[in-house]
Motif scaffolding. Structure first.
Motif, PDB file in Angstrom:
ATOM      1  N   SER A   1       0.678  -1.269  -0.002  1.00 11.59           N
ATOM      2  CA  SER A   1       0.133   0.003  -0.131  1.00 11.59           C
ATOM      3  C   SER A   1       0.771   1.463   0.051  1.00 11.59           C
ATOM      4  CB  SER A   1      -0.985   0.030   1.152  1.00 11.59           C
ATOM      5  OG  SER A   1      -0.237  -0.382   2.418  1.00 11.59           O
TER       6      SER A   1
ATOM      7  N   TYR B   1       2.035   1.699  -3.589  1.00 11.40           N
ATOM      8  CA  TYR B   1       0.638   2.191  -4.300  1.00 11.40           C
ATOM      9  C   TYR B   1       0.303   3.764  -3.778  1.00 11.40           C
ATOM     10  CZ  TYR B   1      -4.459   2.513  -4.648  1.00 11.40           C
ATOM     11  OH  TYR B   1      -5.834   2.823  -4.994  1.00 11.40           O
ATOM     12  N   ARG B   2       0.415   4.022  -2.448  1.00 10.19           N
ATOM     13  CA  ARG B   2       0.177   5.338  -2.251  1.00 10.19           C
ATOM     14  C   ARG B   2       1.101   6.363  -2.899  1.00 10.19           C
ATOM     15  NH1 ARG B   2       0.920   4.877   2.793  1.00 10.19           N
ATOM     16  NH2 ARG B   2       3.091   5.965   2.577  1.00 10.19           N
ATOM     17  N   ASN B   3       2.284   6.089  -3.105  1.00 14.37           N
ATOM     18  CA  ASN B   3       3.463   6.810  -3.655  1.00 14.37           C
ATOM     19  C   ASN B   3       3.321   6.811  -5.233  1.00 14.37           C
ATOM     20  OD1 ASN B   3       5.078   8.386  -1.211  1.00 14.37           O
ATOM     21  ND2 ASN B   3       4.670   6.260  -0.498  1.00 14.37           N
ATOM     22  N   LYS B   4       2.509   5.924  -5.769  1.00 14.54           N
ATOM     23  CA  LYS B   4       2.639   5.610  -7.255  1.00 14.54           C
ATOM     24  C   LYS B   4       3.640   5.349  -7.866  1.00 14.54           C
ATOM     25  CE  LYS B   4      -1.103   9.251  -8.053  1.00 14.54           C
ATOM     26  NZ  LYS B   4      -1.651   9.361  -6.507  1.00 14.54           N
TER      27      LYS B   4
ATOM     28  N   ASN C   1      -4.418  -4.005  -7.551  1.00 17.61           N
ATOM     29  CA  ASN C   1      -5.005  -2.816  -6.933  1.00 17.61           C
ATOM     30  C   ASN C   1      -5.862  -1.884  -7.668  1.00 17.61           C
ATOM     31  OD1 ASN C   1      -3.514  -2.530  -4.381  1.00 17.61           O
ATOM     32  ND2 ASN C   1      -1.717  -2.143  -5.474  1.00 17.61           N
TER      33      ASN C   1
ATOM     34  N   GLN D   1      -4.580   0.800  -0.805  1.00 17.09           N
ATOM     35  CA  GLN D   1      -4.449   0.921   0.293  1.00 17.09           C
ATOM     36  C   GLN D   1      -5.665   1.203   1.220  1.00 17.09           C
ATOM     37  OE1 GLN D   1      -2.987   4.918   0.959  1.00 17.09           O
ATOM     38  NE2 GLN D   1      -1.910   4.426   3.141  1.00 17.09           N
ATOM     39  N   GLU D   2      -6.796   1.522   0.968  1.00 16.80           N
ATOM     40  CA  GLU D   2      -7.998   1.851   1.587  1.00 16.80           C
ATOM     41  C   GLU D   2      -8.727   0.215   2.201  1.00 16.80           C
ATOM     42  OE1 GLU D   2      -9.090   1.822  -2.888  1.00 16.80           O
ATOM     43  OE2 GLU D   2      -7.452   2.501  -1.431  1.00 16.80           O
TER      44      GLU D   2
ATOM     45  N   LYS E   1      -5.393  -1.470   4.733  1.00 14.20           N
ATOM     46  CA  LYS E   1      -5.172  -0.874   5.958  1.00 14.20           C
ATOM     47  C   LYS E   1      -6.424  -1.469   6.964  1.00 14.20           C
ATOM     48  CE  LYS E   1      -7.624   3.362   5.154  1.00 14.20           C
ATOM     49  NZ  LYS E   1      -7.386   4.982   5.069  1.00 14.20           N
TER      50      LYS E   1
ATOM     51  N   SER F   1      -1.858  10.886   6.354  1.00 15.41           N
ATOM     52  CA  SER F   1      -1.332  10.467   5.042  1.00 15.41           C
ATOM     53  C   SER F   1      -0.440  11.303   4.251  1.00 15.41           C
ATOM     54  CB  SER F   1      -2.726  10.161   4.303  1.00 15.41           C
ATOM     55  OG  SER F   1      -3.334   9.185   4.938  1.00 15.41           O
TER      56      SER F   1
ATOM     57  N   SER G   1       3.473  11.131   3.418  1.00 18.47           N
ATOM     58  CA  SER G   1       4.084  11.339   2.019  1.00 18.47           C
ATOM     59  C   SER G   1       5.244  12.319   1.814  1.00 18.47           C
ATOM     60  CB  SER G   1       2.988  11.965   0.969  1.00 18.47           C
ATOM     61  OG  SER G   1       2.557  13.075   1.512  1.00 18.47           O
TER      62      SER G   1
END
Length: 415
Positions: A85, A88-91, A115, A170-171, A174, A307, A311
């Motif tokens: 995740s 994923y969050r940081n692309k 994802n 991520q959603e 988590k 969040s 980042s």
């Protein structure tokens, strides 16, 4: 109970092509009748650090499995994984960085980041709903390809834990942390792979699943029952199975039977048994992740402000130094302009050839490299004398060298 289990103790690509093909033939009766069937390969790609660090599924195993399936005539093969995740969050494209897409293109199969799959809703504990990738539910044949490694929250990550990568984004990932072991078992209740192939060529001990120490086991485990295989892996690691929260909970739920215990107790694993260092986190991470306090931390972690902080580079470094984050999320991509061989000093030890996922004729191939090379950097990473030279910009790969360069090369020095 009819258990099916095979343990292979081999390492080189040539060995795997021969011996693993023979083992897979023992499970060929499980394969779909139609060669048009949807076959999904689910590796562990939790990090952009390659398999030699103990982090991710070895490309050699993926390569052999794909070759086997193609030899059987299957045409609809997909490698699917919902990567970590944080990446994923940081692309950050872990599939791209690990050269899984290049491997897939080489063999003419497809790749999908789960994802971004269509969702299939399942129940988690406490009335929570989560979405798993519909691809995992709709595949005609699902092969789970986990890595054998420690995990600081549940004890060990093998077959059961690997299915967390089937959660979308991520959603959903988590949500598991509200009750991690229970929710992992919930995922396994909905997604039931037909076959499990565990990568224990290089496992991980210590602070897994990302910051532990690679340990060379030279082993592949194949079977049909994830609970049995995970128990076998605890025996290989020298752990009491009750140290692994998912297995302890499975025991309480009656998912582990006396038949499981009898078979595992009867196994003489001989030289492949080890004494793994346990996944002990630092003082700060241990305090935060205590079950009595974790739910409060999760409420903070799931806020938009946290969040945002996570980042940022400075706060990310703080999380890494305190042990609350295991990964380093670097945006710099690698740009490889080629590899070359420094012939003086090369004694043709064949280590680079044994480690190549494509079975290329190394080191001779490096004298006249062509488009077949996918630049996975396995050969570059293991050469004990560092005679394989990288040309270009290492980018994110510098972090792998910083953490693991010496130890990876030392794993092969004795050959």
């Amino acid at each position: 109970m009819d258990f099916r289990l095979d343990i292979v103790n081999r390492c080189s690509f040539k060995d795997m092509n021969t011996i693993l093909f023979t083992v897979l033939d023992k499970y060929s009766d499980l394969l779909p009748a139609s060669t048009d069937a949807k076959i999904l390969l689910k590796p562990n790609l939790n990090s952009n650090m390659n398999a030699l660090t103990g982090n991710t599924t070895d490309l050699r195993i993926l390569s052999v499995v794909i070759q086997y399936l193609k030899e059987k005539g299957f045409t609809n093969i997909v490698i699917g994984e919902g990567t970590n995740s944080g990446f994923y969050r940081n692309k950050i494209g872990v599939i791209f960085r690990l050269k899984v897409n290049e491997l897939a293109e080489y063999y003419g199969v497809n790749v999908k980041d789960l994802n971004y799959s269509k969702p299939h809703e399942i129940d988690f504990t406490k009335g929570i709903k989560a979405n798993i990738a519909k691809d995992c539910i709709e595949s005609d044949f699902l092969i789970n390809l986990p890595k054998l490694k420690t995990h600081f929250e549940v004890g060990m990550s093998v077959c059961l834990k690997n299915l967390m990568g089937c959660l979308i984004g991520q959603e959903n990932k988590k949500k598991t942390h509200q009750d991690l072991a229970e929710n992992i078992l919930q995922i396994n209740d909905h997604i039931k792979p037909h076959l499990h192939i565990v990568d224990a060529l290089i496992g991980m001990e210590g602070l897994g699943p990302t910051r532990g120490t690679p340990i060379r086991l030279n082993t592949i485990i194949v079977g049909t029952d994830p609970y049995l295989i995970d128990m076998v892996c605890t025996k290989i690691a020298g752990f009491d199975y009750k140290m692994v929260k998912t297995l302890r909970l499975a025991q309480e739920k009656g998912l582990l039977t006396s038949d499981h215990h009898r078979l595992v107790d009867s196994l003489d694993l001989g030289k492949i048994t080890w004494s793994f260092s346990p996944p002990k986190a630092g003082i700060f991470a241990t305090f935060i992740h205590n079950p009595k306090r974790q739910r409060y931390f999760l409420k903070i972690r799931n806020t938009g402000f946290f969040s945002y902080l996570a980042s940022t580079q400075w706060f990310g470094k703080f999380l890494f130094l305190t042990g609350l984050r295991q990964d380093v999320f670097l945006q710099d991509e690698m740009s490889c302009e080629g590899l070359s061989l420094e012939e003086q000093g090369c004694d043709s030890c064949d280590i680079c050839q044994n480690i190549c996922p494509l079975g290329l004729d190394l080191p001779n191939y490096l004298k006249n490299i062509d488009e077949r090379c996918i630049y996975c950097l396995y050969c570059y990473s293991v050469c004990p004398k560092q005679n394989i030279k990288f040309h270009g910009t290492l980018g994110f790969f510098e972090e792998q060298l910083r953490q693991y360069n010496t130890i990876i090369r030392s794993l092969y020095e004795s050959e």
